[in-house]
Design an enzyme around this catalytic site. Structure first.
Site, PDB file in Angstrom:
ATOM      1  N   CYS A   1       0.833  -1.203   0.000  1.00  0.00           N
ATOM      2  CA  CYS A   1       0.000   0.000   0.000  1.00  0.00           C
ATOM      3  C   CYS A   1       0.873   1.260   0.000  1.00  0.00           C
ATOM      4  O   CYS A   1       1.548   1.548   0.986  1.00  0.00           O
ATOM      5  CB  CYS A   1      -0.905  -0.033   1.232  1.00  0.00           C
TER       6      CYS A   1
ATOM      7  N   CYS B   1       0.071   3.881   2.683  1.00  0.00           N
ATOM      8  CA  CYS B   1       0.548   3.401   3.989  1.00  0.00           C
ATOM      9  C   CYS B   1       2.006   3.817   4.220  1.00  0.00           C
ATOM     10  O   CYS B   1       2.392   4.143   5.338  1.00  0.00           O
ATOM     11  CB  CYS B   1       0.437   1.886   4.095  1.00  0.00           C
TER      12      CYS B   1
END
Length: 163
Positions: A78, A81
């Site tokens: 991600c 993230c």
């Protein structure tokens, strides 16, 4: 004489830090240990950043914690993230009254289901085992600072209440 006592105290505190923080909390990375160790000497409240590896550990470190914990559900694949986690790390490091728990969604599917995490990054703020705030996705620094301020306020309110 004072130097000997100071040296002994530092040695004792260092071994305590190493045993309780590193072994029980599984801190993430050497920078986290350095930060926790530095704060331990300055303040009895130690800022902690740790990876949660299973449901029991989550219960122990987050649900049963006596202080605020921000939980960052993230994944290695991600991209947002990789932006949010360092920002959370930096902001929580400034506040040694709030812990940061990192949950890898690929390794902890049971926690993902328990907290109904539908997308990453997902951040849940816990205080006394209760979710007090949450958001999904990449947010700006002002939103994160507001979350930390909210947790500090809750912590301050509970500390000032009569027993």
């Amino acid at each position: 004489m004072i130097q000997i006592i100071k040296s002994s105290l530092v040695s004792t505190l260092s071994s305590l830090v190493k045993s309780s923080i590193v072994q029980n909390l599984r801190l993430v990375g050497p920078a986290a240990f350095t930060t926790a160790k530095r704060n331990f000497y300055k303040n009895p409240i130690v800022w902690k950043r740790y990876a949660v590896n299973d449901h029991d550990e989550f219960d122990e470190l987050v649900i049963n914690s006596g202080h605020p914990v921000i939980v960052d559900f993230h994944a290695e694949w991600c991209e947002p993230c990789h932006t949010l986690t360092p920002l959370l790390n930096a902001l929580t490091e400034k506040s040694n009254h709030i812990d940061l728990a990192i949950v890898d969604v690929e390794q902890n599917r049971d926690l993902v289901e328990t907290f109904d995490v539908k997308a990453v990054p997902a951040v849940l703020a816990f205080y006394n085992g209760v979710i007090v705030d949450k958001f999904i996705g990449l947010v700006d620094e002002k939103r994160l600072e507001a979350l930390i301020k909210k947790l500090k306020l809750k912590n301050r309110e509970s500390c000032s209440m009569p027993a």
